[in-house]
Design a protein around this motif. Structure first.
Motif, PDB file in Angstrom:
ATOM      1  N   ASN A  13       0.822  -1.214   0.000  1.00 44.64           N
ATOM      2  CA  ASN A  13       0.000   0.000   0.000  1.00 44.64           C
ATOM      3  C   ASN A  13       0.857   1.267   0.000  1.00 44.64           C
ATOM      4  O   ASN A  13       0.365   2.359   0.244  1.00 44.64           O
ATOM      5  CB  ASN A  13      -0.972   0.001   1.182  1.00 44.64           C
ATOM      6  N   ILE A  14       2.138   1.112  -0.282  1.00 45.24           N
ATOM      7  CA  ILE A  14       3.064   2.243  -0.386  1.00 45.24           C
ATOM      8  C   ILE A  14       3.581   2.314  -1.822  1.00 45.24           C
ATOM      9  O   ILE A  14       3.868   1.295  -2.436  1.00 45.24           O
ATOM     10  CB  ILE A  14       4.272   2.072   0.584  1.00 45.24           C
ATOM     11  N   GLU A  54       1.549   6.926   0.703  1.00 46.27           N
ATOM     12  CA  GLU A  54       0.513   5.924   0.880  1.00 46.27           C
ATOM     13  C   GLU A  54      -0.324   5.853  -0.396  1.00 46.27           C
ATOM     14  O   GLU A  54      -0.696   6.881  -0.962  1.00 46.27           O
ATOM     15  CB  GLU A  54      -0.367   6.316   2.072  1.00 46.27           C
TER      16      GLU A  54
END
Length: 90
Positions: A13-14, A54
């Motif tokens: 999720n980065i 993010e």
């Protein structure tokens, strides 16, 4: 401060994004100086930087995204880079 960036890597999720850093030359009236001005020599031409963010939008590699930095973070950074050295100098 909002800036457009390109996704170069996805790690769960980065995401790692790459953006062009703007310089004061963009607003200069003498853009045709041929990079002879002292400010250009000090701060350089448009250079890119990478950052991690993010991935709230589900972006993929190659996508163009908008990255936002809190104005307070930008102002504090500017203080430490420009104003604090002047204060110490005096």
């Amino acid at each position: 401060m909002k800036q457009k960036a390109k996704v170069t890597e996805v790690m769960g999720n980065i995401v790692k994004v790459k953006a062009d850093r703007s310089t004061m030359c963009e607003g200069c009236h003498a853009k045709g100086c041929g990079s002879e001005c002292s400010m250009y020599k000090i701060f350089g031409a448009n250079k890119s930087f990478e950052a991690k963010a993010e991935n709230l939008a589900g972006a993929k590699v190659g996508d163009t995204v908008t990255v936002e930095t809190r104005d307070s973070a930008v102002n504090i950074s500017a203080f430490f880079v420009f104003i604090l050295p002047l204060i110490i100098g005096f």
